[in-house]
Design a protein around this motif. Structure first.
Motif, PDB file in Angstrom:
ATOM      1  N   GLY A  14      10.273  -9.058  17.844  1.00 41.09           N
ATOM      2  CA  GLY A  14      11.002  -7.610  17.932  1.00 41.09           C
ATOM      3  C   GLY A  14      11.624  -7.751  19.317  1.00 41.09           C
ATOM      4  O   GLY A  14      12.500  -7.175  19.684  1.00 41.09           O
ATOM      5  N   ARG A  15      10.690  -7.805  20.405  1.00 37.19           N
ATOM      6  CA  ARG A  15      10.956  -7.436  21.909  1.00 37.19           C
ATOM      7  C   ARG A  15      11.804  -8.584  22.053  1.00 37.19           C
ATOM      8  O   ARG A  15      13.093  -8.247  22.826  1.00 37.19           O
ATOM      9  N   ALA A  16      11.818  -9.987  21.808  1.00 37.88           N
ATOM     10  CA  ALA A  16      12.702 -11.053  22.109  1.00 37.88           C
ATOM     11  C   ALA A  16      14.149 -10.740  21.598  1.00 37.88           C
ATOM     12  O   ALA A  16      15.045 -10.815  22.302  1.00 37.88           O
ATOM     13  N   ILE A  17      14.395 -10.218  20.338  1.00 37.89           N
ATOM     14  CA  ILE A  17      15.725 -10.047  19.606  1.00 37.89           C
ATOM     15  C   ILE A  17      16.305  -8.841  20.089  1.00 37.89           C
ATOM     16  O   ILE A  17      17.528  -8.592  20.291  1.00 37.89           O
ATOM     17  N   THR A  18      15.394  -7.817  20.294  1.00 40.59           N
ATOM     18  CA  THR A  18      15.696  -6.447  21.129  1.00 40.59           C
ATOM     19  C   THR A  18      16.712  -7.019  22.325  1.00 40.59           C
ATOM     20  O   THR A  18      17.690  -6.218  22.584  1.00 40.59           O
ATOM     21  N   ARG A  43      24.630 -16.112  19.048  1.00 39.89           N
ATOM     22  CA  ARG A  43      23.398 -16.452  20.117  1.00 39.89           C
ATOM     23  C   ARG A  43      22.290 -17.018  19.410  1.00 39.89           C
ATOM     24  O   ARG A  43      21.718 -17.939  19.949  1.00 39.89           O
ATOM     25  N   TYR A  44      21.564 -16.066  18.274  1.00 41.76           N
ATOM     26  CA  TYR A  44      20.439 -16.617  17.925  1.00 41.76           C
ATOM     27  C   TYR A  44      20.434 -17.634  16.891  1.00 41.76           C
ATOM     28  O   TYR A  44      19.575 -18.504  16.867  1.00 41.76           O
ATOM     29  N   GLN A  45      21.592 -17.964  16.376  1.00 44.41           N
ATOM     30  CA  GLN A  45      21.898 -18.951  15.440  1.00 44.41           C
ATOM     31  C   GLN A  45      21.946 -20.351  16.389  1.00 44.41           C
ATOM     32  O   GLN A  45      21.442 -21.411  15.832  1.00 44.41           O
ATOM     33  N   ALA A  46      22.513 -20.173  17.588  1.00 45.70           N
ATOM     34  CA  ALA A  46      22.468 -21.362  18.131  1.00 45.70           C
ATOM     35  C   ALA A  46      21.065 -21.796  18.826  1.00 45.70           C
ATOM     36  O   ALA A  46      20.819 -22.950  19.090  1.00 45.70           O
ATOM     37  N   ILE A  47      20.211 -20.802  19.059  1.00 46.17           N
ATOM     38  CA  ILE A  47      18.944 -21.221  19.398  1.00 46.17           C
ATOM     39  C   ILE A  47      18.401 -21.808  18.294  1.00 46.17           C
ATOM     40  O   ILE A  47      17.279 -22.721  18.218  1.00 46.17           O
ATOM     41  N   LEU A  48      18.216 -21.035  17.042  1.00 46.25           N
ATOM     42  CA  LEU A  48      17.295 -21.300  15.712  1.00 46.25           C
ATOM     43  C   LEU A  48      17.783 -22.337  15.004  1.00 46.25           C
ATOM     44  O   LEU A  48      16.957 -22.731  14.240  1.00 46.25           O
ATOM     45  N   VAL A  72      21.311 -22.398  12.200  1.00 43.06           N
ATOM     46  CA  VAL A  72      22.120 -21.648  11.179  1.00 43.06           C
ATOM     47  C   VAL A  72      20.940 -21.703   9.997  1.00 43.06           C
ATOM     48  O   VAL A  72      20.647 -20.394   9.589  1.00 43.06           O
ATOM     49  N   ASP A  73      20.335 -22.712   9.649  1.00 45.20           N
ATOM     50  CA  ASP A  73      19.464 -22.639   8.300  1.00 45.20           C
ATOM     51  C   ASP A  73      18.302 -22.080   8.582  1.00 45.20           C
ATOM     52  O   ASP A  73      17.979 -20.950   7.927  1.00 45.20           O
ATOM     53  N   ALA A  74      17.726 -22.192   9.884  1.00 48.61           N
ATOM     54  CA  ALA A  74      16.344 -21.206  10.142  1.00 48.61           C
ATOM     55  C   ALA A  74      16.595 -19.907  10.470  1.00 48.61           C
ATOM     56  O   ALA A  74      15.948 -19.157   9.860  1.00 48.61           O
ATOM     57  N   SER A  75      17.857 -19.756  11.080  1.00 50.21           N
ATOM     58  CA  SER A  75      17.959 -17.990  11.252  1.00 50.21           C
ATOM     59  C   SER A  75      18.297 -17.581   9.932  1.00 50.21           C
ATOM     60  O   SER A  75      17.769 -16.275   9.608  1.00 50.21           O
ATOM     61  N   ASP A  76      19.086 -18.121   9.000  1.00 56.77           N
ATOM     62  CA  ASP A  76      19.362 -17.546   7.771  1.00 56.77           C
ATOM     63  C   ASP A  76      18.057 -17.596   6.832  1.00 56.77           C
ATOM     64  O   ASP A  76      17.747 -16.294   6.316  1.00 56.77           O
ATOM     65  N   ARG A  77      17.138 -18.299   6.788  1.00 57.44           N
ATOM     66  CA  ARG A  77      16.150 -18.159   6.252  1.00 57.44           C
ATOM     67  C   ARG A  77      15.125 -17.168   6.758  1.00 57.44           C
ATOM     68  O   ARG A  77      14.606 -16.604   6.047  1.00 57.44           O
ATOM     69  N   LEU A  78      14.992 -17.185   7.923  1.00 59.37           N
ATOM     70  CA  LEU A  78      14.079 -16.109   8.687  1.00 59.37           C
ATOM     71  C   LEU A  78      14.458 -14.842   8.435  1.00 59.37           C
ATOM     72  O   LEU A  78      13.791 -13.649   7.922  1.00 59.37           O
ATOM     73  N   THR A  79      15.860 -14.451   8.409  1.00 60.34           N
ATOM     74  CA  THR A  79      16.496 -13.215   8.197  1.00 60.34           C
ATOM     75  C   THR A  79      16.007 -12.784   6.682  1.00 60.34           C
ATOM     76  O   THR A  79      15.467 -11.812   6.470  1.00 60.34           O
TER      77      THR A  79
END
Length: 141
Positions: A18-22, A114-119, A121-128
């Motif tokens: 939460g702190r990182a994404i905020t 930005r977060y998709q570039a780090i994580l 696309v698939d990982a960020s979608d799954r995490l969401t």
């Protein structure tokens, strides 16, 4: 000292996330002059003019009193306006609020990219999806 409990604790890891994404969101939304939460609130109001304050509270997962404070601040900045209809409070965007729509959308897209570039696309979608379903389960208790 054994610190493994920190890495195996949903409370600790969720707060760390939460702190990182905020921090990222605040950096991306800085160009709008709004916090990310205010940006998403205005975006909902623009998308559904006359949305009930109760519905906004539910969609944003904040308490009614917290939402009232948010709307107070946005109303003071003349970005939204409230109308009372019976026991229901409806929220509308002002012209000044509508002018922010494109910059809010851009900030939201920049954050997403930005977060998709780090994580990835698939990982960020799954995490969401995982975070959404997990939140729903925990809220049901």
């Amino acid at each position: 000292m054994d610190e493994s409990f920190l890495h195996n604790c949903l409370f600790f890891t969720a707060n760390r996330l939460g702190r990182a994404i905020t921090k990222m969101a605040e950096e991306e939304f800085a160009m709008t002059g709004l916090t990310p939460m205010y940006g998403y609130l205005i975006r909902l109001v623009i998308g559904t003019p006359g949305i009930a304050q109760k519905d906004l509270s539910e969609k944003l997962s904040v308490t009614p009193s917290t939402l009232t404070r948010f709307i107070d601040k946005l109303e003071n900045r003349q970005l939204v306006k409230r109308e009372v209809q019976g026991k229901t409070v409806l929220v509308y965007p002002t012209d000044k609020g509508k002018e922010l729509e494109q910059s809010i959308r851009r900030a939201s897209k920049n954050l997403h990219d930005r977060y998709q570039a780090i994580l990835g696309v698939d990982a960020s979608d799954r995490l969401t999806v995982l975070l959404e379903t997990t939140s729903e389960q925990l809220e049901k208790k």
